[in-house]
Design an enzyme around this catalytic site. Structure first.
Site, PDB file in Angstrom:
ATOM      1  N   SER A  39       0.892  -1.209  -0.041  1.00  0.00           N
ATOM      2  CA  SER A  39      -0.046  -0.032   0.049  1.00  0.00           C
ATOM      3  C   SER A  39       0.892   1.277  -0.114  1.00  0.00           C
ATOM      4  O   SER A  39       1.550   1.412  -0.908  1.00  0.00           O
ATOM      5  CB  SER A  39      -0.962  -0.047   1.182  1.00  0.00           C
ATOM      6  OG  SER A  39      -2.043   0.947   1.036  1.00  0.00           O
TER       7      SER A  39
ATOM      8  N   LYS B 190     -20.563  17.728   8.475  1.00  0.00           N
ATOM      9  CA  LYS B 190     -19.644  18.076   9.405  1.00  0.00           C
ATOM     10  C   LYS B 190     -19.062  17.130  10.395  1.00  0.00           C
ATOM     11  O   LYS B 190     -17.966  16.952  10.563  1.00  0.00           O
ATOM     12  CB  LYS B 190     -19.771  19.359  10.116  1.00  0.00           C
ATOM     13  CG  LYS B 190     -18.469  19.884  10.900  1.00  0.00           C
ATOM     14  CD  LYS B 190     -17.272  20.100  10.236  1.00  0.00           C
ATOM     15  CE  LYS B 190     -16.050  20.695  11.028  1.00  0.00           C
ATOM     16  NZ  LYS B 190     -14.742  20.742   9.913  1.00  0.00           N
TER      17      LYS B 190
END
Length: 277
Positions: free
Chosen positions: A101, A153
């Protein structure tokens, strides 16, 4: 008489030391920069890369990667620093136990990538976690309210369940970060986007498999990587110093025995180029 001999001997040793010191500083070097563990705090690595770039006696760099990846931003910082470095001097990667990765991502800009046959690499993809404890809070009779400026949010706050729209929003963002990963691979690796997408689905692979897929250039260990670096720097058959650039942890951290743990890294939301366990 004895005093004069002693003073002369001391001066001789000092002169020899000074000559040896400046000779060592000016002699050609190959620098090994280790990258170990989860990629999170990247500043020491960036500092070492920049140090190698500015030191004219360092003719090539071997990045010794042993990492399952880490935060996307940190991985991209190292990637960009290596892009700058390779403009000035050769960069060779030596993959150790794991270079998956983000560990693979930071390897991509190298001129040549080496892996051991059994190195775990690949795991090309992006992951972000959302843990919901809303049902647990409900059973306990606890109500948590988030006062926010916009409806998304608190998208990853654990007291909320993801709405279908929020899940779609996250998937779109992940897709963009994933595409950045792929674009950065094809920039330096001899593989086209269509072929890459066929196996860039998060799967892991061995070093030997990665060579067949052209994600890795050659099989070999760190000694092979150092020899490759010498060759790329035009130093074959010449005496070369191999040095290690690695900043030590500060004294307090050593005393406390502090270590980066993956569970600590995942305590707040961000995107990761990280091998899934």
């Amino acid at each position: 008489m004895k005093k004069k001999i002693f003073i002369g001997l001391v001066l001789f040793i000092v002169v020899v030391y000074i000559i040896a010191y400046f000779s060592m500083r000016s002699s050609p070097k190959i620098a090994i920069i280790p990258v170990k563990g989860v990629i999170s705090d990247y500043m020491n690595i960036i500092d070492n890369i920049e140090r190698a770039r500015r030191d004219h006696s360092i003719k090539a760099v071997v990045l010794a990667v042993d990492s399952p990846g880490g935060a996307v931003g940190a991985s991209q910082e190292i990637y960009s620093a290596l892009e700058k470095l390779r403009k000035d001097k050769p960069v060779v990667v030596s993959m150790g136990n794991v270079a998956a990765s983000g560990g693979y991502y930071i390897s991509v800009p190298a001129n040549v990538i080496y892996a051991n046959p059994g190195t775990i690499t690949g795991s090309i993809g992006v992951i972000i976690q959302h843990v919901s404890v809303s049902q647990v809070l409900k059973k306990l009779g606890i109500k948590v309210e988030n006062i926010k400026s916009g409806r998304n949010k608190d998208i990853l706050y654990p007291n909320n369940d993801l709405t279908p729209q929020q899940k779609k929003l996250l998937e779109e963002t992940i897709k963009d970060v994933y595409n950045q990963f792929l674009e950065d691979i094809v920039k330096y690796r001899p593989v086209d986007m269509h072929t890459l997408k066929q196996y860039a689905d998060g799967r892991i692979m061995t070093g030997r498999q990665a060579v067949k897929l052209k994600l890795v250039d050659k099989l070999g260990n760190i000694q092979d990587a150092v020899l490759e670096a010498k060759k790329l720097a035009g130093l074959e058959g010449k005496p070369v110093m191999v040095i290690r650039l690695e900043r030590e942890e500060n004294l307090l951290k050593k005393m406390l025995g502090a270590k980066i743990n993956i569970s600590d890294i995942l305590t707040y939301p961000q995107f990761y180029y990280l091998l899934s366990f």
